[in-house]
Enzyme design. Structure first.
Site, PDB file in Angstrom:
ATOM      1  N   TYR A 101     -25.517 -48.166 -15.761  1.00 22.29           N
ATOM      2  CA  TYR A 101     -25.608 -47.510 -17.061  1.00 22.29           C
ATOM      3  C   TYR A 101     -26.761 -46.520 -16.986  1.00 22.29           C
ATOM      4  O   TYR A 101     -27.854 -46.869 -16.542  1.00 22.29           O
ATOM      5  CB  TYR A 101     -25.881 -48.557 -18.157  1.00 22.29           C
ATOM      6  CG  TYR A 101     -26.122 -47.934 -19.510  1.00 22.29           C
ATOM      7  CD1 TYR A 101     -25.068 -47.765 -20.409  1.00 22.29           C
ATOM      8  CD2 TYR A 101     -27.384 -47.475 -19.883  1.00 22.29           C
ATOM      9  CE1 TYR A 101     -25.269 -47.167 -21.642  1.00 22.29           C
ATOM     10  CE2 TYR A 101     -27.593 -46.871 -21.108  1.00 22.29           C
ATOM     11  CZ  TYR A 101     -26.531 -46.719 -21.985  1.00 22.29           C
ATOM     12  OH  TYR A 101     -26.730 -46.119 -23.202  1.00 22.29           O
ATOM     13  N   GLU A 189     -24.679 -39.919 -22.177  1.00 20.99           N
ATOM     14  CA  GLU A 189     -24.572 -41.271 -21.605  1.00 20.99           C
ATOM     15  C   GLU A 189     -23.482 -41.325 -20.540  1.00 20.99           C
ATOM     16  O   GLU A 189     -22.379 -40.833 -20.762  1.00 20.99           O
ATOM     17  CB  GLU A 189     -24.234 -42.244 -22.750  1.00 20.99           C
ATOM     18  CG  GLU A 189     -24.052 -43.685 -22.309  1.00 20.99           C
ATOM     19  CD  GLU A 189     -23.549 -44.561 -23.458  1.00 20.99           C
ATOM     20  OE1 GLU A 189     -24.385 -45.162 -24.152  1.00 20.99           O
ATOM     21  OE2 GLU A 189     -22.322 -44.641 -23.664  1.00 20.99           O
TER      22      GLU A 189
END
Ligand code: GDP
Ligand code: MN
Length: 375
Positions: A101, A189
């Site tokens: 992530y 993201e």
């Protein structure tokens, strides 16, 4: 404002961040020919603005062009978490060794940009924070300086990657910072950012949120502004109202966000259910009030209206005028209760009571009344 995955990836590619090869398809035919062009197994990804598409069945794998067509047929027109799929992204299927992530956003408490990195990729960030907080590395960025090499070192170490990945992570995070600044983003993201079987880092998923307050200087985003809204919410937003759709039956209008929220709280407290949140803003003219009331009068779910007006710069008689105009123009009748207090309260009250609309100065009384009228 959220961008679709394919738009976020186009921007990432422009900024030099590695993303899979692929194209957007609006029909099964297009999906098939993109898969043919790619000449290898593909992933067919529903383009919707909600997250968690994988778990909701919105991501399918296909080994050849005809399978890609079938996958696209399944996804196009279906609904993923309530959102209709109008297009699919057809991309080369990555061979994934590890998922990470990686994101950059604004941390409101420190009022600075932050880099967030976790070795548990593919998991939604909210869940990461809740269940595996130790996996999440947070690095504060000085907005006057931007990304520095040591940040990349931290991330590489956190990811347990060999040191020769520092340059690549530095390149990716520097590009993310450049995107944040140049495109006025609230979030960029990559979840997951993957390590492929041939040891390359690739953004397998991308999410971008643009700061709505910057749309005046981003024409390319501004024209996409309202596409995530439907029905009355779309109409309200186009007119510049702060509006949120809820699932009750009492239409709420207030002047000021805090006042409107307090009104909703009290409606819940007395056992009612708000149909919406609508803030007409400070110093609203009778035209603005008229448009706001019209929206809710025409709203099929709204059985009754509650207006809560604190007269300061906003004048109560101006509000009363707007409300009466809305009733006259639409000819729609629904129970309406008004609480008003402050500037020109007496004038406003007189105009409304003459038309049979109950006016209170205490909010509790107004809320009880509107709930009583609905029952
Ligand atoms: P999301 O569920 O909406 O976040 O969609 P993602 O694009 O993140 O995909 C969800 C999951 O599908 C990822 O975490 C991966 O495990 C898997 N996935 C997505 N793309 C690929 C791919 O190209 N190859 C493989 N093997 N898995 C993929
Ligand atoms: Mn994802």
């Amino acid at each position: 404002m959220k961008l679709y995955e394919y738009e976020a990836k186009e921007l990432a590619r422009k900024y030099g961040i590695p993303v899979p090869c692929g194209k957007i398809a609006y029909t099964p035919d297009e999906a098939e020919s993109i898969a043919k062009e790619l000449g290898k197994p593909v992933v067919v990804k529903s383009q919707v603005l909600v997250g968690g598409r994988g778990l909701a069945g919105g991501i399918l794998f296909a080994d050849n062009p005809s399978e890609a067509r079938i996958s696209a047929e399944k996804l196009l027109g279906s609904r993923i978490r309530g959102e209709k799929v109008e297009s699919v992204l057809v991309e080369e299927k990555l061979c994934i060794e590890k998922e990470y992530y990686l994101s950059m956003t604004i941390d409101r408490s420190s009022r600075k940009p932050v880099l967030l990195a976790s070795y548990m990729g593919g998991v939604e960030v909210e869940e990461l924070v809740r269940k595996h907080p130790e996996s999440l590395l947070k690095i504060t960025i000085d907005p006057g300086i931007g990304v520095l090499a040591y940040m990349a070192r931290y991330i590489v170490k956190h990811f347990s990657l060999p040191n020769n990945y520092v340059n690549e992570i530095y390149r990716i995070t520097s590009s993310m910072w450049k995107m944040m600044v140049e495109l006025d983003l609230e979030l960029v993201e990559f979840n997951p950012l993957v390590l492929t079987c041939d040891k390359k880092l690739v953004a397998a998923d991308a999410k971008i949120i643009v700061d709505d307050n910057s749309l005046f200087r981003h024409k390319e985003f501004a024209e996409k502004m309202f596409r995530e809204y439907r029905g009355i919410e779309l109409e309200a937003r186009k007119q510049g109202f702060a509006y949120v759709e809820l699932d009750g039956d009492i239409g709420i209008i207030g002047n000021g966000a805090g006042l409107t929220m307090a009104t909703m709280d009290l409606v819940y407290f007395y056992g009612g259910k708000p149909a919406n949140f609508l803030d007409v803003g400070g110093g609203a003219s009778h035209e603005r009030v008229k448009e706001a009331v019209k929206l809710l009068l025409k709203h099929p779910k709204t059985k009754a209206l509650l207006l809560n007006i604190f007269g300061g710069i906003t004048r109560c008689d101006e509000v009363a005028k707007g409300l009466l105009e809305a009733l006259k123009e639409t000819g729609i009748r629904k129970p309406i209760v008004v609480r008003m207090l402050g500037t020109n309260e007496e004038e406003g009250r007189e105009m409304l009571t003459k038309e049979g609309i109950p006016v209170f100065s205490e909010l509790d009384d107004a809320v009880k009344k509107v709930i009583e009228l609905i029952r």
